[in-house]
Design an enzyme around this catalytic site. Sequence first.
Site, PDB file in Angstrom:
ATOM      1  N   VAL A   1      70.550  94.245  66.768  1.00 54.42           N
ATOM      2  CA  VAL A   1      70.685  92.903  67.337  1.00 54.42           C
ATOM      3  C   VAL A   1      70.176  92.851  68.783  1.00 54.42           C
ATOM      4  O   VAL A   1      69.421  91.948  69.167  1.00 54.42           O
ATOM      5  CB  VAL A   1      72.162  92.433  67.261  1.00 54.42           C
ATOM      6  CG1 VAL A   1      72.386  91.182  68.087  1.00 54.42           C
ATOM      7  CG2 VAL A   1      72.556  92.189  65.804  1.00 54.42           C
TER       8      VAL A   1
ATOM      9  N   TYR B   1      63.369  93.951  47.885  1.00 57.97           N
ATOM     10  CA  TYR B   1      62.223  93.276  48.522  1.00 57.97           C
ATOM     11  C   TYR B   1      62.070  91.854  47.977  1.00 57.97           C
ATOM     12  O   TYR B   1      61.932  90.892  48.742  1.00 57.97           O
ATOM     13  CB  TYR B   1      60.954  94.093  48.256  1.00 57.97           C
ATOM     14  CG  TYR B   1      59.723  93.585  48.983  1.00 57.97           C
ATOM     15  CD1 TYR B   1      59.501  93.900  50.317  1.00 57.97           C
ATOM     16  CD2 TYR B   1      58.769  92.804  48.327  1.00 57.97           C
ATOM     17  CE1 TYR B   1      58.364  93.445  50.981  1.00 57.97           C
ATOM     18  CE2 TYR B   1      57.637  92.342  48.979  1.00 57.97           C
ATOM     19  CZ  TYR B   1      57.431  92.675  50.309  1.00 57.97           C
ATOM     20  OH  TYR B   1      56.305  92.217  50.966  1.00 57.97           O
TER      21      TYR B   1
ATOM     22  N   SER C   1      51.024  98.046  62.930  1.00 55.84           N
ATOM     23  CA  SER C   1      50.134  98.403  61.817  1.00 55.84           C
ATOM     24  C   SER C   1      49.824  97.169  60.972  1.00 55.84           C
ATOM     25  O   SER C   1      50.391  96.091  61.196  1.00 55.84           O
ATOM     26  CB  SER C   1      50.773  99.481  60.925  1.00 55.84           C
ATOM     27  OG  SER C   1      51.946  98.971  60.320  1.00 55.84           O
TER      28      SER C   1
ATOM     29  N   LYS D   1      62.437  88.434  50.228  1.00 57.68           N
ATOM     30  CA  LYS D   1      61.306  87.516  50.436  1.00 57.68           C
ATOM     31  C   LYS D   1      61.593  86.153  49.797  1.00 57.68           C
ATOM     32  O   LYS D   1      61.156  85.119  50.315  1.00 57.68           O
ATOM     33  CB  LYS D   1      60.020  88.128  49.879  1.00 57.68           C
ATOM     34  CG  LYS D   1      59.563  89.385  50.611  1.00 57.68           C
ATOM     35  CD  LYS D   1      59.197  89.111  52.060  1.00 57.68           C
ATOM     36  CE  LYS D   1      58.662  90.344  52.761  1.00 57.68           C
ATOM     37  NZ  LYS D   1      58.245  90.109  54.144  1.00 57.68           N
TER      38      LYS D   1
END
Length: 262
Positions: free
Chosen positions: A76, A166, A28, A170
């Site tokens: 993993v 978040y 997406s 980041k």
Amino acid sequence: MVSPELSTQIADLFRLDGVTAVITGASSGLGMRSARVLHAAGATVVVSARRVERLDQLVQELGNRVVACPGDLAIVADRERLVQAAVDVSGSIGVLVNNAGLSKPVAATDETLEQFAKVMDVNLVAPFHLSQLAGAHMLKAGSGSIINMASILGLVAASPMKDVSYCSSKGALVNMTRQLGCEWGRKGVRVNAIAPGWFPSEMTQAEMFDDPNGAQFIERNTPMGRAGRPEELDGALLYLASQASSYVTGQILAVDGGWTAR
Ligand SMILES: NC(=O)c1ccc[n+]([C@@H]2O[C@H](COP(=O)([O-])OP(=O)(O)OC[C@H]3O[C@@H](n4cnc5c(N)ncnc54)[C@H](OP(=O)(O)O)[C@@H]3O)[C@@H](O)[C@H]2O)c1
């Protein structure tokens, strides 16, 4: 008079013919767009995400030079399988786009450790592990470009919005980019990041674009007065993926309408 040689050189600068590119989160939004763009530039694309049917649609659409390798990047073994699938295509990996990501906005006081760890796992640990795995092949070949999809929220706080996991993930991805760029700089492997501002996608649609307050917030606070259009990331992606950026590493390219310039 325009030199025909220079014209050809410039036209070829962004071509990715013969390059195998891995794109995560290709089911997406920005990842699907990235896969289409790198494919259009000539790359063979290895696309990954959890939603198999979305990847199958993309494979059908692109037709050739495309391989789907579905998987969950929190696992993993799925990361290892993805890199192996890419190596199986041509024996080398030229480009890795660490794009998959998630956001679970909640006030810091209400953030659970489980949720915080989950966001870090997909947004930071998986990009590191994939960089390590794909990087091993790139280092051996002496060339490669890794592109991390960071965010303006890795450069500045989200405030007044609340999204500590978040922002943390980041922010760490941004500095991981710088560190890997330096560690691998002499070995021909470049590591850079794109820090997008606000772009419509499944991640942002409900909270930012469908909500009039969110849309106004973007317009009011973006110096260019609007959100980004999906195609406005194409240039940054192609630049960092190709020889056009052959002397660029450890950099964070904000494509944000001026958000982080304020
Ligand atoms: N849109 C923006 O305004 C914006 C701004 C700055 C940065 N970004 C960053 O851009 C990247 C793409 O985001 P987007 O806006 O395109 O959002 P999106 O449409 O929600 O796409 C997120 C992608 O990540 C994949 N993904 C999530 N969790 C995964 C997991 N555990 N394993 C494998 N794949 C996983 C999803 O695929 P499945 O669900 O199929 O697994 C999906 O393809 C993210 O890293 C995001 O942080 C976006």
